[in-house]
Motif scaffolding. Sequence first.
Motif, PDB file in Angstrom:
ATOM      1  N   ALA A 135       0.834  -1.208   0.000  1.00  0.00           N
ATOM      2  CA  ALA A 135       0.000   0.000   0.000  1.00  0.00           C
ATOM      3  C   ALA A 135       0.868   1.256   0.000  1.00  0.00           C
ATOM      4  O   ALA A 135       0.592   2.226   0.692  1.00  0.00           O
ATOM      5  N   ALA A 188       3.036   4.126  -2.620  1.00  0.00           N
ATOM      6  CA  ALA A 188       2.561   5.116  -3.602  1.00  0.00           C
ATOM      7  C   ALA A 188       1.755   4.442  -4.717  1.00  0.00           C
ATOM      8  O   ALA A 188       0.658   4.892  -5.066  1.00  0.00           O
ATOM      9  N   MET A 189       2.296   3.349  -5.250  1.00  0.00           N
ATOM     10  CA  MET A 189       1.633   2.720  -6.397  1.00  0.00           C
ATOM     11  C   MET A 189       0.394   1.943  -5.971  1.00  0.00           C
ATOM     12  O   MET A 189      -0.663   2.041  -6.605  1.00  0.00           O
ATOM     13  N   HIS A 211      -3.652  -4.622   1.321  1.00  0.00           N
ATOM     14  CA  HIS A 211      -2.850  -5.254   2.381  1.00  0.00           C
ATOM     15  C   HIS A 211      -1.403  -4.786   2.305  1.00  0.00           C
ATOM     16  O   HIS A 211      -0.849  -4.610   1.218  1.00  0.00           O
ATOM     17  N   ASP A 212      -0.812  -4.596   3.457  1.00  0.00           N
ATOM     18  CA  ASP A 212       0.607  -4.218   3.528  1.00  0.00           C
ATOM     19  C   ASP A 212       1.174  -4.837   4.794  1.00  0.00           C
ATOM     20  O   ASP A 212       0.494  -4.878   5.823  1.00  0.00           O
ATOM     21  N   THR A 213       2.405  -5.319   4.732  1.00  0.00           N
ATOM     22  CA  THR A 213       2.994  -5.953   5.928  1.00  0.00           C
ATOM     23  C   THR A 213       3.395  -4.916   6.977  1.00  0.00           C
ATOM     24  O   THR A 213       3.543  -5.246   8.143  1.00  0.00           O
ATOM     25  N   ALA A 227       2.125  -4.649  -5.515  1.00  0.00           N
ATOM     26  CA  ALA A 227       2.954  -3.446  -5.689  1.00  0.00           C
ATOM     27  C   ALA A 227       3.841  -3.306  -4.459  1.00  0.00           C
ATOM     28  O   ALA A 227       3.896  -2.263  -3.826  1.00  0.00           O
ATOM     29  N   VAL A 262       7.703  -4.062  -2.491  1.00  0.00           N
ATOM     30  CA  VAL A 262       9.082  -3.645  -2.775  1.00  0.00           C
ATOM     31  C   VAL A 262       9.615  -4.345  -4.042  1.00  0.00           C
ATOM     32  O   VAL A 262       9.266  -5.490  -4.325  1.00  0.00           O
ATOM     33  N   LYS A 264       8.917 -10.748  -4.093  1.00  0.00           N
ATOM     34  CA  LYS A 264       7.723 -10.868  -4.947  1.00  0.00           C
ATOM     35  C   LYS A 264       7.399 -12.342  -5.213  1.00  0.00           C
ATOM     36  O   LYS A 264       6.234 -12.740  -5.209  1.00  0.00           O
ATOM     37  N   ASN A 296       3.057  -5.238 -10.553  1.00  0.00           N
ATOM     38  CA  ASN A 296       3.288  -3.881 -11.055  1.00  0.00           C
ATOM     39  C   ASN A 296       4.779  -3.606 -11.219  1.00  0.00           C
ATOM     40  O   ASN A 296       5.189  -2.452 -11.357  1.00  0.00           O
ATOM     41  N   SER A 353       8.399  -2.700 -12.342  1.00  0.00           N
ATOM     42  CA  SER A 353       8.824  -1.913 -13.500  1.00  0.00           C
ATOM     43  C   SER A 353      10.122  -2.458 -14.084  1.00  0.00           C
ATOM     44  O   SER A 353      10.551  -1.980 -15.122  1.00  0.00           O
ATOM     45  N   HIS A 365       1.758  -3.064 -15.491  1.00  0.00           N
ATOM     46  CA  HIS A 365       2.681  -1.997 -15.107  1.00  0.00           C
ATOM     47  C   HIS A 365       2.025  -0.625 -15.276  1.00  0.00           C
ATOM     48  O   HIS A 365       1.887  -0.127 -16.395  1.00  0.00           O
ATOM     49  N   PHE A 366       1.639  -0.067 -14.141  1.00  0.00           N
ATOM     50  CA  PHE A 366       1.071   1.287 -14.119  1.00  0.00           C
ATOM     51  C   PHE A 366       2.213   2.295 -14.019  1.00  0.00           C
ATOM     52  O   PHE A 366       3.310   1.961 -13.611  1.00  0.00           O
ATOM     53  N   ASN A 379       3.375   6.221 -12.472  1.00  0.00           N
ATOM     54  CA  ASN A 379       3.136   7.003 -11.258  1.00  0.00           C
ATOM     55  C   ASN A 379       2.797   8.461 -11.590  1.00  0.00           C
ATOM     56  O   ASN A 379       3.589   9.091 -12.282  1.00  0.00           O
TER      57      ASN A 379
HETATM   58  P1  NAI Z   1       6.622   1.959  -1.903  1.00  0.00           P
HETATM   59  O1  NAI Z   1       7.904   1.730  -1.203  1.00  0.00           O
HETATM   60  O2  NAI Z   1       5.976   3.293  -1.856  1.00  0.00           O
HETATM   61  O3  NAI Z   1       5.550   0.878  -1.385  1.00  0.00           O
HETATM   62  C1  NAI Z   1       5.817  -0.485  -1.224  1.00  0.00           C
HETATM   63  C2  NAI Z   1       4.941  -0.988  -0.096  1.00  0.00           C
HETATM   64  O4  NAI Z   1       4.997  -2.397  -0.065  1.00  0.00           O
HETATM   65  C3  NAI Z   1       5.404  -0.503   1.290  1.00  0.00           C
HETATM   66  O5  NAI Z   1       4.310   0.097   1.949  1.00  0.00           O
HETATM   67  C4  NAI Z   1       5.857  -1.779   1.983  1.00  0.00           C
HETATM   68  O6  NAI Z   1       5.588  -1.765   3.369  1.00  0.00           O
HETATM   69  C5  NAI Z   1       5.029  -2.813   1.280  1.00  0.00           C
HETATM   70  N1  NAI Z   1       5.583  -4.165   1.314  1.00  0.00           N
HETATM   71  C6  NAI Z   1       6.869  -4.536   1.189  1.00  0.00           C
HETATM   72  N2  NAI Z   1       6.956  -5.893   1.226  1.00  0.00           N
HETATM   73  C7  NAI Z   1       5.678  -6.361   1.366  1.00  0.00           C
HETATM   74  C8  NAI Z   1       5.115  -7.675   1.425  1.00  0.00           C
HETATM   75  N3  NAI Z   1       5.876  -8.759   1.341  1.00  0.00           N
HETATM   76  N4  NAI Z   1       3.779  -7.783   1.549  1.00  0.00           N
HETATM   77  C9  NAI Z   1       2.995  -6.678   1.651  1.00  0.00           C
HETATM   78  N5  NAI Z   1       3.494  -5.411   1.585  1.00  0.00           N
HETATM   79  C10 NAI Z   1       4.814  -5.273   1.451  1.00  0.00           C
HETATM   80  O7  NAI Z   1       6.896   1.498  -3.416  1.00  0.00           O
HETATM   81  P2  NAI Z   1       6.129   1.976  -4.744  1.00  0.00           P
HETATM   82  O8  NAI Z   1       6.832   3.144  -5.315  1.00  0.00           O
HETATM   83  O9  NAI Z   1       4.679   2.037  -4.491  1.00  0.00           O
HETATM   84  O10 NAI Z   1       6.464   0.740  -5.718  1.00  0.00           O
HETATM   85  C11 NAI Z   1       5.839  -0.510  -5.563  1.00  0.00           C
HETATM   86  C12 NAI Z   1       6.069  -1.336  -6.815  1.00  0.00           C
HETATM   87  O11 NAI Z   1       5.594  -0.628  -7.954  1.00  0.00           O
HETATM   88  C13 NAI Z   1       7.513  -1.711  -7.104  1.00  0.00           C
HETATM   89  O12 NAI Z   1       7.529  -2.991  -7.692  1.00  0.00           O
HETATM   90  C14 NAI Z   1       7.910  -0.663  -8.113  1.00  0.00           C
HETATM   91  O13 NAI Z   1       8.973  -1.080  -8.945  1.00  0.00           O
HETATM   92  C15 NAI Z   1       6.638  -0.526  -8.920  1.00  0.00           C
HETATM   93  N6  NAI Z   1       6.478   0.749  -9.623  1.00  0.00           N
HETATM   94  C16 NAI Z   1       6.805   1.935  -9.025  1.00  0.00           C
HETATM   95  C17 NAI Z   1       6.643   3.128  -9.702  1.00  0.00           C
HETATM   96  C18 NAI Z   1       6.995   4.438  -9.072  1.00  0.00           C
HETATM   97  O14 NAI Z   1       7.152   5.417  -9.788  1.00  0.00           O
HETATM   98  N7  NAI Z   1       7.112   4.511  -7.754  1.00  0.00           N
HETATM   99  C19 NAI Z   1       6.107   3.160 -11.079  1.00  0.00           C
HETATM  100  C20 NAI Z   1       5.718   1.864 -11.583  1.00  0.00           C
HETATM  101  C21 NAI Z   1       5.939   0.715 -10.873  1.00  0.00           C
END
Ligand code: NAI
Length: 515
Positions: A16, A18-19, A37-39, A94, A96, A102, A122, A124, A145-146, A148
């Motif tokens: 949960a 940004a994405m 859901h988020d851990t 979405a 880490v 993953k 999602n 990238s 793949h969305f 941001n």
């Molecule tokens: P973020 O760091 O903002 O959020 C990731 C969330 O996942 C965190 O809240 C974290 O606590 C949670 N998390 C980590 N491991 C977990 C697990 N095992 N189970 C449940 N929750 C868990 O990262 P963001 O930027 O939202 O990116 C997420 C994904 O989206 C990555 O794969 C990234 O490559 C991809 N993405 C990111 C973009 C961006 O511009 N930020 C654009 C397109 C894709």
Amino acid sequence: MPAALAPGSVVAVIGAGAMGAGIAQLAALHGHRVQLHDTRFGAAEQAKQGIAAALEKEVARGRLEAGAAAAALARIATLVTLPDACLASLVIEAIVEDLAAKRELLAQLADFVAPDCVLASNTSSLSITALAAGIRHPERVVGMHFFNPAPLLPLVEVVTGLATSPQVADRVFHTAAAWGKTPVHAASTPGFIVNRCARPFYAEALRLYTERAADPATIDAVMREAGGFRMGPFELMDLIGHDVNFAVTRSVWEAFFHDPRFAPSVAQQELVAAGFLGRKSGRGFYDYAPTAVRPPPRSEPAQPLPPRVVVHGAPGAAAALPQRMAAGGVAVEEGLPESRFLGPVLHVGGREGGVWLAPTDGRTATMRAVAAGVRDVVVFDLALDYATATRLAVARADTCSDEALALAVGALRAAGIAASRFDDVPALAVMRTVAMLANEAADAVVQGVAGPVAVDLALQKGVAYPRGPLAWADALGVAAVRDVLVHLAGHYGEDRYRLSPLIARRAATGGRLHG
Ligand code: NAI
């Protein structure tokens, strides 16, 4: 399997950040029951509050009915434990960006969701093929793949790994379309479409910067005002963050086994090392201190109108230039159908002598002068539209006199165009960028990542390019783009500028990159 996911069906979003929050908002707005859901303790609740605030803003701006916002929010539930997502028809992860994390998540999910539940990532940069390996029913693992921010940006790359079934990819494609997005199919290859094909936009600018061809503010202004790009490469890298931009370049380069095409820039590595990450750290290529003043682009000082311009050859897209010069009060005459430049050229005449003002063909002005056996040569850059461009990059040959340069600048000024002088680099800024974007896009097509329509659409919707690079190359003539690339490869002697086989073939037959 029906095309799009039925409205009302459950979409689980894992992670949960940004994405994840953006994707959850989008799915809820389109009628799905969303489970978030988020851990990290409290993260899903916090994301839901963030979604509530975002929806409220949309209502305040008049873009969303208050009732629809409230209903969407009510459809979002936060889950404490992962197995509560067992009723989902689609899971979008979405979390880490880490392959092991993953894979572990997907393996866990596969244990309790229905066998036909689609498992979308999602990611990238990670391989969808690798993510699916070892997962029960790997045919339902797919990339979604969305970009941001997910609620706003239109593109969704639907990424197919080796095991992904076409029906699953189609279902995700149609679901994204039902959510108001522009989906494109892509094969799982490093960077998919956008993060691969957009690399030259940054790489060529960084190369120009490294060679001190011009300063960032001037290159940015040329890319906007002549190239029609919404943002210049340096201001865009500052916005993205150099740590993120450098990491993406590096990961694509590494994933292609260090292909020099994608080699990262030492200059950008230095910025990252210094912590000059761009806007978010207050300094990147530009200074973002509250008192900082953005340096203006450099323009050559105004020069008097030259008395005469003679147009030799057919200037094609650049035909608007002599027309604008004429409208600005310069006497424009038609010259020879061919010139010793073997290409269209404007001869700007002064009281004595004159200057050859030529569109870039990928060679430096100095090489053009030597090849044509003249001294006074100024080359100018490509413009998206010469009828409206307000600035052009120019370079003069080492043999070109100050008076000759002044004549060229005066002629452009008469047309309402500011001349930004670059060092005498080949293919200046817009042309080299467009040629390299088209080259990479062509390779993506050759290698089956996506078809030409999808590649151009992805780059227009994903990174807002003013024209798809393949369509742009078609408009310029594929042979002309080939020549630019051949000259760049000859100048630098690097494999980085090697020709895509598709460009070589189409140029040879006079064909187009779009079928
Ligand atoms: P973020 O760091 O903002 O959020 C990731 C969330 O996942 C965190 O809240 C974290 O606590 C949670 N998390 C980590 N491991 C977990 C697990 N095992 N189970 C449940 N929750 C868990 O990262 P963001 O930027 O939202 O990116 C997420 C994904 O989206 C990555 O794969 C990234 O490559 C991809 N993405 C990111 C973009 C961006 O511009 N930020 C654009 C397109 C894709």
